[in-house]
Design a protein around this motif. Structure first.
Motif, short mmCIF file in Angstrom:
data_model
loop_
_atom_site.label_atom_id
_atom_site.label_comp_id
_atom_site.label_asym_id
_atom_site.label_seq_id
_atom_site.Cartn_x
_atom_site.Cartn_y
_atom_site.Cartn_z
N SER A 9 24.77 7.35 -7.06
CA SER A 9 23.43 6.70 -6.77
C SER A 9 23.16 5.93 -8.16
O SER A 9 23.47 6.54 -9.12
CB SER A 9 22.36 7.52 -6.17
N PHE A 11 19.53 4.16 -10.18
CA PHE A 11 18.26 3.58 -10.08
C PHE A 11 17.79 2.76 -11.77
O PHE A 11 18.56 3.06 -12.45
CB PHE A 11 17.11 4.63 -9.80
N ILE A 50 25.04 9.99 -11.74
CA ILE A 50 23.91 9.10 -11.23
C ILE A 50 23.71 8.03 -12.42
O ILE A 50 23.86 8.18 -13.49
CB ILE A 50 22.67 9.84 -11.31
N HIS A 58 11.52 -4.08 -13.89
CA HIS A 58 11.52 -2.81 -13.23
C HIS A 58 10.55 -2.47 -12.54
O HIS A 58 9.39 -2.79 -13.13
CB HIS A 58 12.03 -1.48 -14.19
N ALA A 61 9.97 3.30 -8.33
CA ALA A 61 10.27 3.76 -7.00
C ALA A 61 8.85 4.39 -6.57
O ALA A 61 8.32 5.30 -7.36
CB ALA A 61 11.41 4.50 -6.82
N THR A 64 10.68 9.27 -3.57
CA THR A 64 11.66 10.21 -4.62
C THR A 64 12.94 9.96 -4.75
O THR A 64 13.63 9.82 -3.81
CB THR A 64 11.39 11.84 -4.09
N ILE A 65 13.37 9.79 -5.87
CA ILE A 65 14.56 9.09 -6.05
C ILE A 65 15.73 10.40 -6.56
O ILE A 65 16.90 10.29 -6.37
CB ILE A 65 14.81 8.21 -7.30
N LEU A 66 15.01 11.54 -7.12
CA LEU A 66 15.81 12.60 -7.47
C LEU A 66 15.30 13.96 -6.95
O LEU A 66 14.11 14.05 -7.22
CB LEU A 66 16.48 12.76 -8.91
N TRP A 112 6.12 17.16 -7.20
CA TRP A 112 6.70 15.68 -7.60
C TRP A 112 6.05 15.40 -8.92
O TRP A 112 5.05 15.94 -9.53
CB TRP A 112 6.14 14.82 -6.84
N LYS A 114 6.85 12.37 -12.54
CA LYS A 114 7.47 10.87 -12.79
C LYS A 114 8.37 10.82 -13.93
O LYS A 114 7.86 11.72 -14.94
CB LYS A 114 6.47 9.69 -12.83
N ASN A 119 9.22 6.25 -11.99
CA ASN A 119 10.10 6.58 -10.66
C ASN A 119 9.58 8.23 -10.44
O ASN A 119 9.48 9.17 -11.15
CB ASN A 119 11.58 6.60 -10.99
N LEU A 121 10.34 12.09 -9.22
CA LEU A 121 11.48 12.92 -8.90
C LEU A 121 10.66 14.18 -8.44
O LEU A 121 9.39 14.22 -8.43
CB LEU A 121 11.80 13.32 -10.52
#
Length: 126
Positions: A9, A11, A50, A58, A61, A64-66, A112, A114, A119, A121
């Motif tokens: 993956s 990002f 990753i 940019h 996201a 949640t990316i991770l 959660w 960031k 992003n 996480l």
């Protein structure tokens, strides 16, 4: 066709140096700078990788990316908070976290936060 491929993956972030410091120093992950400018590789336990790349336009996201599984979420949240990580506290009618930012309303306990690029996480209790 892809059964035996090692997918990975990736990002985007807006600042590679900030990402390198955050993922390497704050989260304690192995971060490798690649030969391509503005590109990093995170090495994850078990052989996962990753890709992180700088993108001039940019946009963080909104999902949640991770996700980082942990044994004790309270300890993980306390440790990361001590390192300067700020957890998202939700106080919505059908979705609330405690004051630390830990959701305990069904399913795994999860919190959660960031990265410096915005992003999302999470840490979640196994």
């Amino acid at each position: 066709m892809f059964k035996h491929t090692k997918a990975f993956s990736g990002f985007s972030v807006d600042d590679t140096q900030k990402a390198k410091e955050f993922y390497g120093e704050v989260l304690g992950l192995e971060v490798e700078e690649l030969d391509m400018p503005g590109t990093l590789r995170l090495h994850i336990e078990g052989g996962g990788e990753i890709l992180i790349y700088t993108k001039p336009n940019h946009s963080p996201a909104t999902f949640t990316i991770l996700n980082f599984p942990v044994q004790e979420i309270n300890k993980a949240v306390d440790d990361l908070t001590a390192r300067g990580v700020k957890f998202k506290v939700y106080d919505e009618p059908n979705f609330k976290t405690d004051k630390k930012g830990i959701f305990q309303g069904g399913g795994p306990k999860i919190a959660w936060f960031k990265d410096p690029a915005g992003n999302f996480l999470s840490v979640l209790e196994e």
